[in-house]
Structures are given as structure tokens and as C-alpha cells.
Enzyme design. Sequence first.
Site, PDB file in Angstrom:
ATOM      1  CE  LYS A  47       2.409 -20.455 -32.848  1.00  0.00           C
ATOM      2  NZ  LYS A  47       0.981 -21.116 -32.319  1.00  0.00           N
ATOM      3  CB  CYS A 155       5.084 -29.261 -32.696  1.00  0.00           C
ATOM      4  SG  CYS A 155       3.533 -28.802 -33.197  1.00  0.00           S
ATOM      5  CE  LYS A 192       4.390 -26.753 -24.049  1.00  0.00           C
ATOM      6  NZ  LYS A 192       4.732 -25.197 -24.595  1.00  0.00           N
TER       7      LYS A 192
HETATM    8  C1  LIG Z   1      -4.048 -22.448 -30.045  1.00  0.00           C
HETATM    9  C2  LIG Z   1      -1.969 -23.040 -29.425  1.00  0.00           C
HETATM   10  C3  LIG Z   1      -0.930 -22.913 -30.185  1.00  0.00           C
HETATM   11  C4  LIG Z   1      -0.112 -23.838 -29.465  1.00  0.00           C
HETATM   12  N1  LIG Z   1       0.506 -23.856 -29.715  1.00  0.00           N
HETATM   13  C5  LIG Z   1       2.271 -24.049 -29.351  1.00  0.00           C
HETATM   14  C6  LIG Z   1       3.168 -23.972 -29.730  1.00  0.00           C
HETATM   15  O1  LIG Z   1       3.912 -22.706 -31.159  1.00  0.00           O
HETATM   16  N2  LIG Z   1       4.626 -23.801 -28.916  1.00  0.00           N
HETATM   17  C7  LIG Z   1       4.666 -24.515 -28.071  1.00  0.00           C
HETATM   18  O2  LIG Z   1       5.446 -25.148 -27.159  1.00  0.00           O
HETATM   19  N3  LIG Z   1       3.175 -25.001 -27.323  1.00  0.00           N
HETATM   20  C8  LIG Z   1       1.902 -24.749 -28.405  1.00  0.00           C
HETATM   21  N4  LIG Z   1       0.807 -24.634 -27.646  1.00  0.00           N
HETATM   22  C9  LIG Z   1       0.921 -25.219 -26.772  1.00  0.00           C
HETATM   23  C10 LIG Z   1       0.952 -24.161 -25.091  1.00  0.00           C
HETATM   24  O3  LIG Z   1       1.490 -23.940 -25.232  1.00  0.00           O
HETATM   25  C11 LIG Z   1       0.318 -25.841 -23.947  1.00  0.00           C
HETATM   26  O4  LIG Z   1       1.414 -26.327 -23.825  1.00  0.00           O
HETATM   27  C12 LIG Z   1      -0.584 -26.137 -24.007  1.00  0.00           C
HETATM   28  O5  LIG Z   1      -1.682 -25.372 -24.248  1.00  0.00           O
HETATM   29  C13 LIG Z   1      -1.487 -26.256 -23.020  1.00  0.00           C
HETATM   30  O6  LIG Z   1      -1.578 -25.448 -21.672  1.00  0.00           O
HETATM   31  P1  LIG Z   1      -2.822 -24.750 -20.661  1.00  0.00           P
HETATM   32  O7  LIG Z   1      -3.687 -25.982 -20.537  1.00  0.00           O
HETATM   33  O8  LIG Z   1      -2.879 -23.651 -20.430  1.00  0.00           O
HETATM   34  O9  LIG Z   1      -3.618 -24.741 -22.624  1.00  0.00           O
HETATM   35  C14 LIG Z   1      -0.097 -24.383 -28.011  1.00  0.00           C
HETATM   36  C15 LIG Z   1      -1.310 -24.379 -27.505  1.00  0.00           C
HETATM   37  C16 LIG Z   1      -2.808 -23.630 -28.260  1.00  0.00           C
HETATM   38  C17 LIG Z   1      -4.415 -23.808 -27.307  1.00  0.00           C
END
Ligand SMILES: Cc1cc2nc3c(=O)[nH]c(=O)nc-3n(C[C@H](O)[C@H](O)[C@H](O)COP(=O)(O)O)c2cc1C
Length: 403
Positions: A47, A155, A192
Site C-alpha cells: 500500500k 492517486c 504507476k
Molecule cells: C480501496 C483501494 C485502495 C487503493 N489504494 C491504492 C494505493 O494506495 N496506491 C496505489 O498505487 N493504488 C491504489 N489502488 C489502485 C489499485 O492498486 C489498482 O490500480 C486498481 O484498483 C485497479 O486494479 P483492479 O481492477 O484489479 O482493482 C487502490 C484501489 C482500491 C480499490
Amino acid sequence: MATPDLSVTFTGLRFENPFMLASAPPTESESNILRAFEAGWGGVVTKTIGLHPVVNVAGPRTKFLRHHAETGVLSMNKGRSGVLHSSWNWELISDKTLDWWLPRIERIKKAFPDRILIASIMAGSGNDRELEHWRVLASSCQDAGADGLELNLSCPHMDRPDMGSNIGKDQALCSFVTQVVKEAARVPVWAKLTPATGDIAVEAAAVFRGGGDAVVSSNTFPSIPLIDPDSLEFEMNVDGYVSSGGLGGPAILPQSLALMAQMTRAAPDRSFSGIGGVSEFGHGLNYFLLGCGTVQVCTAAMLDSAVGPNVIARLVSGYRAFLERHAERGWRSLEDFRGLLRDRVVAHSQIRRPDSTNYRGGYERQEGYAADSPEPPPARTREAAAPAGGAPGAPEDADSWRT
Ligand SMILES: Cc1cc2nc3c(=O)[nH]c(=O)nc-3n(C[C@H](O)[C@H](O)[C@H](O)COP(=O)(O)O)c2cc1C
């Protein structure tokens, strides 16, 4: 038959398999990350860790939007019987401090020295103090044992104009921040990027100009929760208010693939990690065929005992079965088919039409003295559009697909 090799080397790091947990709630604690490695994930991105204070909203940080086929309803609040459409979140980065994270990174690496642990880090870019934060975060995490760094330039919840996706929308800042971290880093540096930009290939190029080793995409897409037609309130809100948050899960898979194709076509020799909507091998395969060397998962893992033990089991068994199925083609590892369909994503004018004589890519036929204006590219003929060795979707021979 030779045993398929599930391992990959990505930005110089050897992964047991190319499947990673993305930076998000599944990777917010030591116990989660240990459980993730026990379950078989090849890598984990923590995270996001920062040095600025974090206070989350007074309410749930994530919800899941589901489609209920019998009524046509699309809702976050009508139970779990529907089919998952997406996740929506407005969660900030880790609310734990760097000092909290460092001993944990150290312990996790001691427990799993052969698994890849990437530290996601984030700071601002508006002044020297913020740039120093990037250096402190980078050197502390690598000293604690992190195998690599992922710069959060994406973010979506930032009011600050010099942070998160506001960096990712600015190619000069993407390049500059990457360069600052690279100067402090001994380990690979990934960035990212945000999907909320005009041409993500521009920011990807900027990251590589700054010395970045890989680009990661997608973070969540800007979106707001739906309004409940009965209560006339946003389905997720605090005191009736909402702000733009991030959409993840199945809904973003095709969108994220489109962005990935833009980048891998522009920089076919660079390294990319794909994220967005992956929950089974077939989804990850899309990213691999477009040129990615690893894929990352968030939403599907959140819905599977927090760290996705069943998801990783499915990804690994799906990948093994895929390699076994294609063994006679000589495919033994990811490098044998990575990027195979990358060059099939072409300009619209390159797609075959029943009659292309009058199609000029949307341009008028040139007339009079306008002969200096550039000619549009010719539309493809049927022969040129068909890949050598067979029709689309029916590869006969991997090499004949490569241009
Ligand atoms: C609740 C939540 C918190 C997230 N926190 C972060 C984070 O702290 N840093 C980050 O780079 N991406 C964060 N993301 C993005 C995810 O890493 C990912 O890029 C995004 O959810 C797309 O992937 P998925 O379709 O598998 O969910 C977060 C996503 C969710 C749903």
C-alpha cells in the site's frame, strides 16, 4: 514434455510467477502480505507509503457496484447476489507511517527472501522539501530490503496540485520525479501512471526519459457513485457529499488494455506491468499479449479473503494449463508469447473495409490547389490486414506474427 516455466524476469527481478498484488488494501499490513506470499503471489506492491498526514473520510472507503440481471438494477447497496461490475474507492494512501512500515518490510523479506516486494511511495513535487521526501522514502525502503520502488504518480484523490495523479498528468513532472528517485535508488524504479490523461504514452515516455525501469497502469479511473433513484442520494456519500473517486474491477479491463496498448506500441522495448480488472488468467493474458511482463490485481483479491488465495491459485493453474496447451508451438515461458498481439492494435484507417476506394481516413478528397496537404494513410487491403500465417485469433506460428 518440458515443464512449463512460470517464472519471469522483469526489470532485472526474478518472479516465481508474473502475478502480483497491487498497492491497495490487500497489501496494507504485514499479516496480509505474509498471507499473500503463502498463497503463492509472485510479488506484492505495498500500500502506498508517504510522509504527509493521511486521514480518510468518515465512512466506508470502498464499495462494489453490482448488476442485478433480473431487474436491470446497477447498485452498490442491493446485496451481493448481482454480478460484479466494479469497485469504487476514495481511500487515501497508507495511514501508517514510514517508521511503521520499515521493520515490517524487513521482516517480510526475511520470511520470503525469494518473493518480490515492491514499496509503493508517494510525495509531492512542488518544492525541495517534497522532493527530499521522495529520496527519504526511496532510500529507507530499499535499505529495509524492498526489491524495487513503485512511484505513485496516479492517486486520484488529491486536492494538492503537486501530488498523485496531478504529477501523472504532467510529463515534465513525471520525468523529473522519476529522475530524483533514480538518483537515490539502487533498486529498479517503476512508475504507476494515471489513466486520467490525454495521451498516456506521452507520460510513459517521460518516465523512461527520467530513467524509470517500468511503467505500471492503470490506477483507478475517475468516477462518482450512482444516485439512488429512491433516496436521491449518492449511493456512497458522507453527509450527502461525494467527490470523484476511483473505479476498478471488471469494468476497467478493456479501458486499461486500450491505454496499455497505446504505451506498449509506442515503446515496445520497455517494461510494463498491467493492472485493471484481472481476476483470472484469460484477463492477465490480454496484458501479456499486448507486451506486459507482469500483471497486478486489486479488486478481485479484495473480494477473496482479502488477499486473493483463490485468485492466485486460478491465475497460476490457468497459466500452467495455457503453457501446456501451447507446448507444441515451443512456448515454454512468457517471453515466447509476450507482445504477440501488440501490433494488431492499429489506426482506424488501417482496418479493412468492404470498399476502401472512397475512404480517406475521414479527410475530404483533395481538390484544386490543395495538393500540398498531407495524404492520409491508405486503408489496408484485405491481404495487408490479415496477419501472416492465418486469420486473426488463430495463430499458427508465433514467429510469423512478429513484425
Ligand atoms: C480501496 C483501494 C485502495 C487503493 N489504494 C491504492 C494505493 O494506495 N496506491 C496505489 O498505487 N493504488 C491504489 N489502488 C489502485 C489499485 O492498486 C489498482 O490500480 C486498481 O484498483 C485497479 O486494479 P483492479 O481492477 O484489479 O482493482 C487502490 C484501489 C482500491 C480499490
